[in-house]
Design a protein around this motif. Structure first.
Motif, mmCIF file in Angstrom:
data_model
loop_
_atom_site.group_PDB
_atom_site.id
_atom_site.type_symbol
_atom_site.label_atom_id
_atom_site.label_comp_id
_atom_site.label_asym_id
_atom_site.label_seq_id
_atom_site.Cartn_x
_atom_site.Cartn_y
_atom_site.Cartn_z
ATOM 1 N N ILE A 90 0.669 -1.166 0.122
ATOM 2 C CA ILE A 90 -0.170 0.013 0.049
ATOM 3 C C ILE A 90 0.863 1.243 0.100
ATOM 4 O O ILE A 90 1.622 1.367 0.914
ATOM 5 C CB ILE A 90 -1.048 0.091 1.298
ATOM 6 N N LEU A 91 0.520 2.172 -1.057
ATOM 7 C CA LEU A 91 1.315 3.522 -1.067
ATOM 8 C C LEU A 91 0.629 4.185 -0.684
ATOM 9 O O LEU A 91 -0.723 4.543 -1.278
ATOM 10 C CB LEU A 91 2.003 3.495 -2.367
ATOM 11 N N VAL A 92 0.763 5.288 0.224
ATOM 12 C CA VAL A 92 0.062 6.188 0.727
ATOM 13 C C VAL A 92 0.771 7.643 0.527
ATOM 14 O O VAL A 92 1.874 7.875 0.749
ATOM 15 C CB VAL A 92 -0.235 6.239 2.247
ATOM 16 N N THR A 93 0.154 8.359 -0.458
ATOM 17 C CA THR A 93 0.890 9.515 -1.196
ATOM 18 C C THR A 93 -0.143 11.030 -1.116
ATOM 19 O O THR A 93 -1.173 10.787 -0.665
ATOM 20 C CB THR A 93 1.440 9.143 -2.578
ATOM 21 N N ALA A 94 0.426 11.956 -1.242
ATOM 22 C CA ALA A 94 -0.144 13.232 -1.425
ATOM 23 C C ALA A 94 0.498 13.983 -2.724
ATOM 24 O O ALA A 94 1.543 14.097 -2.812
ATOM 25 C CB ALA A 94 -0.062 13.883 -0.260
ATOM 26 N N ASP A 95 -0.447 14.620 -3.326
ATOM 27 C CA ASP A 95 -0.168 15.350 -4.787
ATOM 28 C C ASP A 95 0.875 16.598 -4.546
ATOM 29 O O ASP A 95 1.565 16.975 -5.001
ATOM 30 C CB ASP A 95 -1.428 16.042 -5.467
ATOM 31 N N TRP A 96 0.619 17.088 -3.197
ATOM 32 C CA TRP A 96 1.211 18.188 -2.656
ATOM 33 C C TRP A 96 2.753 17.825 -2.305
ATOM 34 O O TRP A 96 3.445 18.882 -1.860
ATOM 35 C CB TRP A 96 0.637 19.225 -1.924
ATOM 36 N N CYS A 97 3.033 16.736 -1.993
ATOM 37 C CA CYS A 97 4.465 16.276 -1.520
ATOM 38 C C CYS A 97 5.534 15.965 -2.447
ATOM 39 O O CYS A 97 5.333 14.724 -3.238
ATOM 40 C CB CYS A 97 3.946 14.835 -0.741
ATOM 41 N N PRO A 98 6.354 16.800 -2.306
ATOM 42 C CA PRO A 98 7.704 16.643 -3.303
ATOM 43 C C PRO A 98 8.243 15.067 -3.255
ATOM 44 O O PRO A 98 8.759 14.715 -4.171
ATOM 45 C CB PRO A 98 8.704 17.509 -3.054
ATOM 46 N N PRO A 99 8.451 14.631 -1.859
ATOM 47 C CA PRO A 99 8.931 13.201 -2.014
ATOM 48 C C PRO A 99 8.233 12.359 -2.581
ATOM 49 O O PRO A 99 8.567 11.303 -3.159
ATOM 50 C CB PRO A 99 9.487 13.026 -0.336
ATOM 51 N N CYS A 100 6.961 12.520 -2.474
ATOM 52 C CA CYS A 100 6.097 11.521 -3.039
ATOM 53 C C CYS A 100 5.957 11.338 -4.632
ATOM 54 O O CYS A 100 6.090 10.585 -5.168
ATOM 55 C CB CYS A 100 4.574 11.797 -2.707
ATOM 56 N N GLN A 101 6.241 12.841 -5.080
ATOM 57 C CA GLN A 101 6.371 12.890 -6.605
ATOM 58 C C GLN A 101 7.587 12.217 -6.991
ATOM 59 O O GLN A 101 7.799 11.678 -7.987
ATOM 60 C CB GLN A 101 6.298 14.289 -7.020
ATOM 61 N N ALA A 102 8.691 12.462 -6.245
ATOM 62 C CA ALA A 102 10.067 12.050 -6.673
ATOM 63 C C ALA A 102 9.960 10.413 -6.688
ATOM 64 O O ALA A 102 10.189 9.593 -7.406
ATOM 65 C CB ALA A 102 11.193 12.325 -5.714
ATOM 66 N N PRO A 152 -0.871 -4.498 -5.167
ATOM 67 C CA PRO A 152 -0.525 -3.172 -4.967
ATOM 68 C C PRO A 152 -1.799 -2.308 -4.787
ATOM 69 O O PRO A 152 -2.842 -2.422 -5.683
ATOM 70 C CB PRO A 152 0.097 -2.678 -6.309
ATOM 71 N N VAL A 153 -1.761 -1.276 -3.753
ATOM 72 C CA VAL A 153 -2.715 -0.193 -3.530
ATOM 73 C C VAL A 153 -2.379 1.040 -3.657
ATOM 74 O O VAL A 153 -1.212 1.398 -2.910
ATOM 75 C CB VAL A 153 -3.635 -0.671 -2.253
ATOM 76 N N TYR A 154 -3.029 1.761 -4.231
ATOM 77 C CA TYR A 154 -2.664 3.236 -4.202
ATOM 78 C C TYR A 154 -3.570 4.229 -3.691
ATOM 79 O O TYR A 154 -4.830 4.325 -3.996
ATOM 80 C CB TYR A 154 -2.509 3.581 -5.686
ATOM 81 N N LEU A 155 -3.075 5.005 -2.576
ATOM 82 C CA LEU A 155 -4.039 5.536 -1.722
ATOM 83 C C LEU A 155 -3.682 6.982 -1.867
ATOM 84 O O LEU A 155 -2.304 7.485 -1.366
ATOM 85 C CB LEU A 155 -4.232 5.384 -0.293
ATOM 86 N N GLU A 156 -4.347 8.218 -2.359
ATOM 87 C CA GLU A 156 -4.087 9.314 -2.552
ATOM 88 C C GLU A 156 -4.596 10.165 -1.383
ATOM 89 O O GLU A 156 -6.178 10.075 -1.267
ATOM 90 C CB GLU A 156 -4.301 10.070 -3.883
ATOM 91 N N GLU A 157 -4.120 11.078 -0.528
ATOM 92 C CA GLU A 157 -4.529 11.803 0.348
ATOM 93 C C GLU A 157 -5.700 12.704 0.060
ATOM 94 O O GLU A 157 -6.777 12.716 1.031
ATOM 95 C CB GLU A 157 -3.288 12.816 0.770
ATOM 96 N N SER A 158 -5.799 13.285 -1.107
ATOM 97 C CA SER A 158 -7.192 13.769 -1.244
ATOM 98 C C SER A 158 -8.090 13.302 -1.864
ATOM 99 O O SER A 158 -9.345 13.711 -1.622
ATOM 100 C CB SER A 158 -6.808 14.964 -2.491
ATOM 101 N N THR A 159 -8.206 12.089 -2.175
ATOM 102 C CA THR A 159 -9.204 11.213 -2.649
ATOM 103 C C THR A 159 -9.276 10.057 -1.580
ATOM 104 O O THR A 159 -10.614 9.563 -1.666
ATOM 105 C CB THR A 159 -9.179 10.507 -4.272
#
Length: 146
Positions: free
Chosen positions: A58-70, A91-98
């Motif tokens: 499970i990847l937990v990420t945020a669109d505003w996060c530079p390390p996430c984008q990298a 694999p599971v993708y979890l975006e903070e805004s959604t």
């Protein structure tokens, strides 16, 4: 003269700290990595994990996060990482805004966070950006604990 020099050093330091965030905002978020193309929810991935015996990544990420984008542009775009995850994990993708409600159910304190879960048990987790080889080594190590 000394005050002027200190002001320039201070401004350069501020620019150095702010530049990655500004660039991230200008460039926009990285695309969702291909390994998450199935679009599994946690519930679907849990069922798939039980059926296949593979642990969930499970990847937990945020669109505003530079390390996430990298991480998305780097390690998660790497073919060796993609291949190994597709063969060995769900694999599971979890975006903070959604997906904020699903993220709140997980032990996440920072972005990006990668969790390896099997049979409802967190086998391990780590935060931050890593090189492709570092990311692959880490997920292999955690998955071997199942």
């Amino acid at each position: 003269m000394k005050k002027h020099f200190l002001s320039i050093v201070f401004l350069a330091l501020i620019a150095f700290i702010i530049a990655p965030k500004v660039l991230s905002i200008i460039q926009g978020p990285a695309p969702t990595p291909n390994i998450f193309a199935a679009g599994y929810s946690i519930e679907q991935a849990t069922q798939q994990s039980q059926t296949t015996g593979k642990p969930m990544l499970i990847l937990v990420t945020a669109d505003w996060c530079p390390p996430c984008q990298a991480l998305k542009k780097g390690a998660l775009a790497d073919e060796k990482v993609n291949s190994w995850v597709k063969d060995n994990m769900v694999p599971v993708y979890l975006e903070e805004s959604t997906n904020p409600d699903q993220i709140r159910l997980l032990p996440v304190n920072a972005y990006p966070t990668t969790l390896i879960i099997k049979d409802g048990k967190v086998l391990g987790q780590f935060t931050g950006n890593k090189s492709a080889s570092g990311y692959l080594d880490r997920i292999k190590d955690l998955a071997s604990k199942s």
